[in-house]
Design a protein around this motif. Structure first.
Motif, short mmCIF file in Angstrom:
data_model
loop_
_atom_site.label_atom_id
_atom_site.label_comp_id
_atom_site.label_asym_id
_atom_site.label_seq_id
_atom_site.Cartn_x
_atom_site.Cartn_y
_atom_site.Cartn_z
N SER A 21 18.41 38.09 36.65
CA SER A 21 17.44 37.19 36.02
C SER A 21 16.72 36.32 37.04
O SER A 21 15.51 36.07 36.91
N LEU A 22 17.45 35.86 38.05
CA LEU A 22 16.84 35.02 39.08
C LEU A 22 15.71 35.75 39.79
O LEU A 22 14.62 35.21 39.99
N VAL A 23 15.97 37.00 40.16
CA VAL A 23 14.94 37.80 40.84
C VAL A 23 13.88 38.25 39.85
O VAL A 23 12.68 38.24 40.15
N GLY A 24 14.29 38.63 38.65
CA GLY A 24 13.36 39.10 37.64
C GLY A 24 12.34 38.06 37.22
O GLY A 24 11.17 38.39 36.98
N LEU A 25 12.76 36.81 37.14
CA LEU A 25 11.82 35.74 36.78
C LEU A 25 10.72 35.60 37.82
O LEU A 25 9.55 35.37 37.48
N GLU A 26 11.09 35.73 39.08
CA GLU A 26 10.08 35.64 40.14
C GLU A 26 9.10 36.79 40.05
O GLU A 26 7.89 36.61 40.19
N GLU A 28 8.39 38.54 37.31
CA GLU A 28 7.61 38.36 36.08
C GLU A 28 6.52 37.31 36.28
O GLU A 28 5.39 37.47 35.80
N TYR A 29 6.86 36.25 36.99
CA TYR A 29 5.89 35.17 37.26
C TYR A 29 4.69 35.70 38.05
O TYR A 29 3.55 35.29 37.83
N LYS A 30 4.94 36.64 38.95
CA LYS A 30 3.87 37.22 39.75
C LYS A 30 3.27 38.47 39.11
O LYS A 30 2.45 39.15 39.72
N ASN A 31 3.67 38.73 37.85
CA ASN A 31 3.08 39.81 37.06
C ASN A 31 3.19 41.16 37.75
O ASN A 31 2.22 41.93 37.81
N LEU A 124 10.89 36.31 48.77
CA LEU A 124 9.68 36.67 48.02
C LEU A 124 8.73 35.49 47.87
O LEU A 124 7.50 35.66 47.92
N SER A 125 9.27 34.30 47.70
CA SER A 125 8.43 33.12 47.45
C SER A 125 7.91 32.50 48.74
O SER A 125 6.71 32.25 48.87
N LEU A 126 8.82 32.26 49.68
CA LEU A 126 8.44 31.53 50.89
C LEU A 126 7.72 32.41 51.90
O LEU A 126 6.75 31.98 52.53
N PHE A 127 8.18 33.64 52.05
CA PHE A 127 7.58 34.50 53.06
C PHE A 127 6.16 34.91 52.69
O PHE A 127 5.36 35.24 53.56
N SER A 128 5.84 34.91 51.39
CA SER A 128 4.46 35.21 51.00
C SER A 128 3.50 34.15 51.52
O SER A 128 2.36 34.45 51.88
N LYS A 129 3.99 32.90 51.58
CA LYS A 129 3.15 31.82 52.13
C LYS A 129 2.94 32.02 53.62
O LYS A 129 1.87 31.72 54.15
N VAL A 130 3.96 32.54 54.30
CA VAL A 130 3.82 32.84 55.73
C VAL A 130 2.78 33.93 55.93
O VAL A 130 1.94 33.86 56.84
N GLU A 131 2.82 34.96 55.06
CA GLU A 131 1.84 36.04 55.16
C GLU A 131 0.42 35.53 54.95
O GLU A 131 -0.51 35.93 55.64
#
Length: 214
Positions: A21-26, A28-31, A124-131
């Motif tokens: 669920s923790l990974v799935g919510l992230e 789902e949030y990013k569609n 998934l969340s933080l490294f996308s900001k680095v990208e």
């Protein structure tokens, strides 16, 4: 015959659902194509097969190997390729990692399963900001251009436009179709320069069409 699951198995299932669920919510949030339910079911499925493997003599390694193989097929299903780019690789990697989390939960490594789920969400969340930050400094894009005719002078004009926007480019292919010239370039530059170049491309009369994977 034992119709009641063991307490350890119930805990494994609960941890698997929580971690998934923790990974799935992230996701789902990013569609993403593999969203909340899909990720949870993948994690739960890996846990179920891992639990089942404990009841077969000497079958643990074989079932674990088959889980990895099966997840590979699911991951391949979310990857697709257009003209120049491949999409879905991150989602496929997430599916692979979530299966590993589910296997850890099935084996009773609950702390590891939860830790990996938190780490996965953080990556998934933080490294996308680095990208995104890196893309402001440097991007590589592929440009497909169809000119109105076969006049090579138009190709030189386009190169001048690239130079004006301080883009580095490599001509990959050149082809002629009917009375049109098609060229594929690999472009390198910062995001702002590429966007400005893309906007100017729309105004060039000698360009019939172009595909720019921005």
């Amino acid at each position: 015959m034992d119709f009641l699951p063991e307490q350890q198995d119930l805990i494994s299932i609960g941890i698997s659902i929580l971690a998934g669920s923790l990974v799935g919510l992230e996701r789902e949030y990013k569609n993403k194509s593999a969203g909340f339910r899909t990720i949870v079911l993948i994690c739960l499925g890996a846990t179920a097969f891992t639990i089942a493997s404990r009841f077969g003599a000497g079958s643990d390694d074989r079932i674990a190997a088959n889980i990895i193989t099966g997840i590979g097929f699911i991951g391949a299903g979310v990857i697709f390729k257009d003209k120049f780019s491949v999409m879905g690789l991150t989602t496929a990697a997430v599916i692979w990692v979530v299966a590993g989390i589910g296997m850890a939960a099935g084996l009773g490594y609950y702390g590891l399963a939860l830790s990996l789920s938190f780490i996965t969400v953080a990556v998934l969340s933080l490294f996308s900001k680095v990208e995104i930050s890196m893309e402001k400094l440097f991007l590589t894009r592929t440009l497909f251009v169809v000119f109105q005719d076969v006049d090579v002078g138009n190709l030189e004009k386009l190169k001048e436009v690239m130079d004006r926007h301080h883009l580095k480019y490599v001509r990959k292919t050149v082809s002629k179709r009917a009375r049109q010239l098609s060229v594929v370039f690999e472009l390198n530059g910062d995001r702002k320069s590429l966007q400005q170049f893309n906007n100017e491309m729309m105004t060039l009369m000698y360009v019939e069409e172009f595909y720019y994977n921005s």
